[in-house]
Design a protein around this motif. Sequence first.
Motif, PDB file in Angstrom:
ATOM      1  N   GLN A   1      -1.434  -5.630  -4.829  1.00 24.41           N
ATOM      2  CA  GLN A   1      -2.030  -4.907  -5.952  1.00 24.41           C
ATOM      3  C   GLN A   1      -1.088  -4.997  -7.137  1.00 24.41           C
ATOM      4  O   GLN A   1       0.121  -4.913  -6.991  1.00 24.41           O
ATOM      5  CB  GLN A   1      -2.269  -3.438  -5.589  1.00 24.41           C
TER       6      GLN A   1
ATOM      7  N   LEU B   1      -2.648   5.568   3.494  1.00 24.34           N
ATOM      8  CA  LEU B   1      -3.340   4.690   4.436  1.00 24.34           C
ATOM      9  C   LEU B   1      -3.361   5.306   5.823  1.00 24.34           C
ATOM     10  O   LEU B   1      -4.384   5.265   6.530  1.00 24.34           O
ATOM     11  CB  LEU B   1      -2.660   3.317   4.453  1.00 24.34           C
TER      12      LEU B   1
ATOM     13  N   GLY C   1      -9.384   0.129  -2.652  1.00 22.64           N
ATOM     14  CA  GLY C   1     -10.159  -0.437  -1.556  1.00 22.64           C
ATOM     15  C   GLY C   1     -11.620  -0.057  -1.639  1.00 22.64           C
ATOM     16  O   GLY C   1     -12.083   0.517  -2.623  1.00 22.64           O
TER      17      GLY C   1
ATOM     18  N   ARG D   1     -11.847  -2.124   3.312  1.00 22.56           N
ATOM     19  CA  ARG D   1     -11.230  -3.345   2.801  1.00 22.56           C
ATOM     20  C   ARG D   1     -10.176  -2.956   1.765  1.00 22.56           C
ATOM     21  O   ARG D   1     -10.476  -2.230   0.825  1.00 22.56           O
ATOM     22  CB  ARG D   1     -12.273  -4.259   2.162  1.00 22.56           C
ATOM     23  N   PHE D   2      -8.941  -3.488   1.983  1.00 20.53           N
ATOM     24  CA  PHE D   2      -7.853  -3.235   1.039  1.00 20.53           C
ATOM     25  C   PHE D   2      -7.254  -4.570   0.613  1.00 20.53           C
ATOM     26  O   PHE D   2      -7.056  -5.465   1.449  1.00 20.53           O
ATOM     27  CB  PHE D   2      -6.753  -2.366   1.672  1.00 20.53           C
TER      28      PHE D   2
ATOM     29  N   ALA E   1      -7.843  -9.965   1.894  1.00 15.61           N
ATOM     30  CA  ALA E   1      -7.774  -8.520   2.079  1.00 15.61           C
ATOM     31  C   ALA E   1      -7.580  -8.208   3.552  1.00 15.61           C
ATOM     32  O   ALA E   1      -7.790  -9.052   4.431  1.00 15.61           O
ATOM     33  CB  ALA E   1      -9.047  -7.869   1.559  1.00 15.61           C
TER      34      ALA E   1
ATOM     35  N   LEU F   1      -6.459   3.572  -3.473  1.00 19.08           N
ATOM     36  CA  LEU F   1      -5.740   2.383  -3.022  1.00 19.08           C
ATOM     37  C   LEU F   1      -6.474   1.101  -3.393  1.00 19.08           C
ATOM     38  O   LEU F   1      -6.173   0.038  -2.843  1.00 19.08           O
ATOM     39  CB  LEU F   1      -5.526   2.448  -1.504  1.00 19.08           C
TER      40      LEU F   1
ATOM     41  N   HIS G   1     -11.608 -10.314   0.265  1.00 23.03           N
ATOM     42  CA  HIS G   1     -11.825  -8.955  -0.231  1.00 23.03           C
ATOM     43  C   HIS G   1     -13.297  -8.678  -0.493  1.00 23.03           C
ATOM     44  O   HIS G   1     -13.782  -7.558  -0.326  1.00 23.03           O
ATOM     45  CB  HIS G   1     -11.007  -8.723  -1.506  1.00 23.03           C
TER      46      HIS G   1
ATOM     47  N   VAL H   1      -9.314   5.920  -0.414  1.00 22.28           N
ATOM     48  CA  VAL H   1      -9.648   4.490  -0.424  1.00 22.28           C
ATOM     49  C   VAL H   1      -9.773   4.006  -1.863  1.00 22.28           C
ATOM     50  O   VAL H   1      -9.271   2.934  -2.224  1.00 22.28           O
ATOM     51  CB  VAL H   1     -10.948   4.236   0.371  1.00 22.28           C
TER      52      VAL H   1
ATOM     53  N   SER I   1       0.849  -1.186   0.000  1.00 21.06           N
ATOM     54  CA  SER I   1       0.000   0.000   0.000  1.00 21.06           C
ATOM     55  C   SER I   1       0.887   1.238   0.000  1.00 21.06           C
ATOM     56  O   SER I   1       2.116   1.156  -0.080  1.00 21.06           O
ATOM     57  CB  SER I   1      -0.928  -0.027   1.220  1.00 21.06           C
TER      58      SER I   1
END
Length: 765
Positions: A764, A650, A743, A759-760, A690, A741, A680, A738, A645
């Motif tokens: 990625q 974050l 999410g 939720r991330f 996630a 990222l 996720h 968010v 991330s």
Amino acid sequence: MLTSEQIQLEIQNRFGFIPPFFRPAQHNPQILNYLWHQTLSAYIENPLPSLFKEKLSAYLSRYCAIPYCMICHSCTLKPLGMQAQEILTLLELPTPFEMNLEEHLNVLRCETGKATLCLEPDSALEASLLACSTSIFLQPEVSESCRKELLRLLGTSNYQHLIALITYVRTCHMWVEAHPEIAYEADKRVHEYFGSLLQEEPRLAEFFANYKERVQQEIQRQHQQQAKLPKHQHNDVINQRITSIFENIADIFLSLDHQWQFTYLNAHAEQFFQSNRAALLGRNVWELPHSSMLLPYQQQCHQALIQQVNTTFEVFCDSLNIWFEARVYPTQFGLSMYLQDIASRKQKEDKLQAYMAQIEQALKFDSLLKRITDKVRDSLDERQILQTVVQELALGLEVDGCDTALYDLEQDTSTICYEYCPSLPSNQGHVLLITDHLELHNQFLQGESLQFCLLSSSPMWSGQNRSILGCPISDEQGVLGDLWLYTHPSYIFSDPEIRLVQQISNQCAIAIRQARLYQAVQVQVENLEKLNQLKDDFLSTVSHELRAPMANIKMAIHMLKIASTSEQRERYLTILETECTRETELINNLLDLQQLEADMLPISLEALHLQDWLPSVIESFQIRACERQQNLTLTWADNLPLIFSHPPSLGRILVELLNNACKYTPAEGKITLSVVSALHSVEDPSSSSAIVFVVGNQSEIPAAELPYIFNKFYRVPQADPWQQRGTGLGLALVQKLVEKLAGSIEVTSDDGWTEFILRFPVSQS
């Protein structure tokens, strides 16, 4: 309409000069145009042989009081090949009278074929045609036999041209007699040929000078000859004349005595009663089978005979399928009945009635369409539009019921929204799946109407059998719904009714679009007003937030200048630093939000151990919660996976959420932060793993405010127990970060507790 000059130019081009005949009308273009077109159609362009036309015109002009026409036509005969003596012989022919007309009719009867347009000059046929035409001209009331034979011999077209010529000659005579100043000496034809005619035949001059007296003497002599006939012979002639009239009429004629027995009937009556005259004379008319159609009027005929009054009625003959008009004429010897075939007239009357009914219906439909259009056009309420349409249509077309449904093409449903069905079961609110009746709705989706008879056994219908007309409510943008009309099963909706329903459906679609557009505009206006208010609040807040640090900075600078001890200077420097930081953060928030919205904020991902990274993020909030007597609980697993991330982003997300939690949680209230590893997507078990962050606090956001908390500048009213005014940018920044990222974020709030769930993805691409 042509001017007088234009008409005279046409005459000049056709004749080479303007005959004096037209001069009295040269200042009246309407009359001049009438005379010229009569001359063109009935005389010049008449397809009858030119020589015959001129002979007939010249001879009939003997009976005109002004010599203009006779002399001009006589001069026209010269270039057609007639000699002066032949012209005089023609003009001196005696008037064909009733007594000597029969021989001419016999000549015509001997001609079995149709007479062509190429008549042999001076033939017996030509002489008989001239004589019978003259009889029609002079004695139309007793010339039925002439008309009948000429029609048979010439055929319809040539006969009509002959009658047109005779009528035109009569018109010319009336015109020149009304304008005696018209002089034949001014006519070019007279200039060219009159002198040579008189030179060849000097007796022509005497005839032209005395023709009126000569013609009158001819007529008087013939009347005297007729008067010298014996009385019985004279009566026989009269009876023959009357009988000839009755025999030649194209209708049924009969005479009855006081005992209703036949005393006379013509040939058409024989055909009608299907028997010969000898067998019918003396029989009672009411005993014959074909008299049955007259039986309902027997009493009416009896009253006419007793009271000696004429009567008329219409009667239908079933066996012949013909309408007759019966005219009853009582006499001292009985009564006469004239039955005229009026089938053609009845057909015209029926057509006229049907046409009038169509006009009346068209006017009614126009009025209905205008009334509905005016009502729906003036309304921006979709409910009122649809209710007006179904009610007005049901009442205007006098059907059993009418309803309308609106489509939801995403859900493939059709919902009956409004109806006017006082005598039918109610279906309002009923939802149909379009796929269940795809054949019907496919036609609607293509913009086509349909009508059919729906039986009570059909799963679509639980009522009685009905004839149904369906029409889509559509415009260029697509189909919005449909319109249904219900009536008794034997009824077939006519084309005008279908067109009316289609027009109303189109107007309805336009009105619905306008209503929906208006509602959308109203919502936009409300949103714009709300946004405008948010903007005002934001500007007020930003103005305050920007001014407040600056005021503190200005005050600290002023106090720093007069501070006398190092402790005071240190204190004011700390205030300066704090307020500068506050001012910078506000400006940075605005800039970051603008960059996020423009997708211009650069982000680089890196591996992050949450167990090592989280304590540094939440440390300041532990101190802050302790100062405000708030219970902050932090939980996360020891085996959290490595996450890729952007730590600053974050961290900013968590800081904003925890800051809001502290801000909106009262003293002794609870604040929680939990971090777990999970899927996720909850709905998709096959999704990747996630990290889930849950930030909760002991406060509640009203349900009406939840849809707006991520809007820029939005702040939940009266929800800050610590009176720490914010800019309303925090959650907007959180949502954008968010999304940046990859999410997701959602919020729940009830029973005095609010949770933000983030939720991330662990990794990625």
